[in-house]
Each structure stands twice: as C-alpha cells, then as structure tokens.
Design an enzyme around this catalytic site. Sequence first.
Site, PDB file in Angstrom:
ATOM      1  N   SER A 121       0.848  -1.186   0.000  1.00 41.49           N
ATOM      2  CA  SER A 121       0.000   0.000   0.000  1.00 41.49           C
ATOM      3  C   SER A 121       0.887   1.241   0.000  1.00 41.49           C
ATOM      4  O   SER A 121       1.940   1.263   0.623  1.00 41.49           O
ATOM      5  CB  SER A 121      -0.913   0.009   1.228  1.00 41.49           C
ATOM      6  OG  SER A 121      -1.746   1.151   1.226  1.00 41.49           O
ATOM      7  N   LYS A 173      -3.833  -7.367   3.034  1.00 39.99           N
ATOM      8  CA  LYS A 173      -4.009  -6.248   2.101  1.00 39.99           C
ATOM      9  C   LYS A 173      -5.448  -6.184   1.596  1.00 39.99           C
ATOM     10  O   LYS A 173      -6.003  -5.103   1.394  1.00 39.99           O
ATOM     11  CB  LYS A 173      -3.039  -6.390   0.923  1.00 39.99           C
ATOM     12  CG  LYS A 173      -3.153  -5.292  -0.149  1.00 39.99           C
ATOM     13  CD  LYS A 173      -2.981  -3.905   0.439  1.00 39.99           C
ATOM     14  CE  LYS A 173      -2.702  -2.820  -0.583  1.00 39.99           C
ATOM     15  NZ  LYS A 173      -3.503  -2.809  -1.788  1.00 39.99           N
ATOM     16  N   HIS A 176      -7.386  -4.574   4.328  1.00 36.84           N
ATOM     17  CA  HIS A 176      -6.983  -3.161   4.317  1.00 36.84           C
ATOM     18  C   HIS A 176      -7.772  -2.387   3.270  1.00 36.84           C
ATOM     19  O   HIS A 176      -8.311  -1.307   3.530  1.00 36.84           O
ATOM     20  CB  HIS A 176      -5.475  -3.078   4.033  1.00 36.84           C
ATOM     21  CG  HIS A 176      -4.974  -1.723   3.643  1.00 36.84           C
ATOM     22  ND1 HIS A 176      -5.136  -1.202   2.377  1.00 36.84           N
ATOM     23  CD2 HIS A 176      -4.296  -0.782   4.341  1.00 36.84           C
ATOM     24  CE1 HIS A 176      -4.588   0.003   2.314  1.00 36.84           C
ATOM     25  NE2 HIS A 176      -4.065   0.281   3.500  1.00 36.84           N
ATOM     26  N   ASN A 177      -7.876  -2.949   2.064  1.00 39.48           N
ATOM     27  CA  ASN A 177      -8.589  -2.258   1.002  1.00 39.48           C
ATOM     28  C   ASN A 177     -10.088  -2.226   1.246  1.00 39.48           C
ATOM     29  O   ASN A 177     -10.764  -1.262   0.877  1.00 39.48           O
ATOM     30  CB  ASN A 177      -8.283  -2.914  -0.344  1.00 39.48           C
ATOM     31  CG  ASN A 177      -6.913  -2.531  -0.859  1.00 39.48           C
ATOM     32  OD1 ASN A 177      -6.040  -2.117  -0.099  1.00 39.48           O
ATOM     33  ND2 ASN A 177      -6.693  -2.683  -2.150  1.00 39.48           N
ATOM     34  N   GLU A 180     -10.597   0.568   3.531  1.00 32.02           N
ATOM     35  CA  GLU A 180     -10.418   1.786   2.727  1.00 32.02           C
ATOM     36  C   GLU A 180     -11.716   2.149   1.994  1.00 32.02           C
ATOM     37  O   GLU A 180     -12.092   3.323   1.927  1.00 32.02           O
ATOM     38  CB  GLU A 180      -9.290   1.543   1.738  1.00 32.02           C
ATOM     39  CG  GLU A 180      -8.914   2.679   0.841  1.00 32.02           C
ATOM     40  CD  GLU A 180      -7.817   2.249  -0.110  1.00 32.02           C
ATOM     41  OE1 GLU A 180      -8.137   1.996  -1.291  1.00 32.02           O
ATOM     42  OE2 GLU A 180      -6.656   2.149   0.316  1.00 32.02           O
TER      43      GLU A 180
END
Length: 302
Positions: A121, A173, A176-177, A180
């Site tokens: 990221s 990840k 995480h996205n 987001e």
Amino acid sequence: MELAMIGLGRMGANMAERLVRGGHTVRGYDPGEAARQQAETRGIVPHASLQNAVSALPSPRVVWLMVPAGQVVDDTLAQLRPLLAAGDIVIDGGNSNYKDSQRRAQALGDAGIRYVDCGTSGGVWGLAEGYSLMIGGDADAVKTLTPVFATLAPTPSTGWGHVGPSGAGHFAKMIHNGIEYGMMQAFAEGFAILKKKEAMDFDLGALAEIWRHGSVVRSWLLDLTANALQKNPDMAGIAPFVSDSGEGRWTVAEAIDLDVSAPVITMSLLERLRSREHDSYADKLLSAMRNEFGGHAVKKQD
C-alpha cells in the site's frame, strides 16, 4: 541487495527507484520498451527479456513481480519457473487473491523455490513517503529480504512486517482495502451532505483543511480528500463512475464465508456498483480520491 523488478508500471518503477535510492541494484524488465527506457533514467538496469534480467542475478536470485493480479501472474511464473532454482525467492507485490498466492507458493515450494506474498500500500506517494508492506510466506525468506523491505517502508522499523504464512500478506491487504472502501464512502457521503446544504455555502476545501488538524477524523485519506477538493471543489468534468479493483468484493465474500457482519464495507462496495447507474457528487469525489492516492484514471464526463 540485488534483485529483478518484473513490471515497470506506475507502482513497479517507483518501488524500483526507491530501492535504487537506498543503495540496492535493481534489474528491471517490462514488455514495453518505453517503460524500460524510462526506468533506465531512474537508475534501474533495464533488460530486454525476462530471461536476461533473471540470468544476470547472483544466486540465490530474488525476483519481485509487480504485474496485474490474475492470469498475468500465472503466465509470468510459467516463464520464470525454468529460469529459477531451489533457494531462489519470488515476491508478488501486487493485489493477488490470497488463495492464488497459497496455490502458487505450494507449486513453487515443491521445487524448493520460496514464494512471498507482499500486500503493498502506498500508491503514487510511495516513492517519497514509503510503502506499507504486509508480508506472508516463509520466515527465513522474509528475513533474507529484510534490507529490501526496510528500504521500501517509511522507515526501516515501521510500516512493514511478516504477518503470517503464505497468503497472509495478500489477505491482510485485501482487508486493508475493504476498510479503505468504507472510509472513502463515509468521507464522500459527508461532503455530499455539506454541499447539498446550499444555505450554509460551505467552502468544502477549507472545511477539510480544518478537519485535518486536531479532529478525530484526521487522516492521510482526509489529506488527499482536501487536496482533491481544493483542486476541483465542484468535481467538474469528473464522471460519477467509481471503479473497484476486486479486493472489496473479496473482502465481502470472506466476511460471508466467516459469518462476520461487515455492513459498512459491503454497502460501500454496493455504492460503487450503483455509481455506474446514476449521477452523484459523492461518486465524483470518490473517483477524485482514488486519483489522489493511487494515480487511478478519472473517467471524464461527457
């Protein structure tokens, strides 16, 4: 260290340059001649073929992939496999599905080749600010690669870590996205409400700047939102069409499989799908935010 960066697009070239600045030798390959020529101006040693790039590396070889997730990764690995030997390390720094990473790690592991999945990221700001790296795979391989990760990260001791076995880096990840997605949606909706309150005549860029200092919602994402609002407060010329690159869908699917309630992330994904049907200021701002943090293309309004 010395390694090969396969894929010299927006992310790959910036990561390679950060490594070069940190004293590493980076050999680069990209099928596009223009990308290779541009990489050379940034201190990267270009090679006209995958074979040349890999054969120039000392043993054990380290090869970092920054290519689109999916079939392109498998195709690249098929070309790489005959060029590699036991002890070599392959890192996938793209947004691959964690299940694909587990499968690839098993297939290469049978030949003694170590496969590391690295959720990355940082977007277009990573070259200057450093990258957040979520790393899965063999602990010894990760230890070997410590100088590389320490150079790419914001500082040698922060912003990166070995988070678990094969697939764990890309799983982290993915989540995480997904988070987001929810954060971006909340900002976009909030500013859309403010804009709709015409009697108050809010200066959205100025308000975002106020929130950036001392408020509970201050964050890097808010910093980027403020940039977007100051550049184009009315989102003029931006079509209300918000793309998704897969991780949000995968996050929602995992939440369902694990019986975890994730309404915010799920609804933010559905809002992106809805954006392709109706005109919306919030969607225009979401598109602008994606351009700010990742350099993603903005679809122009007809």
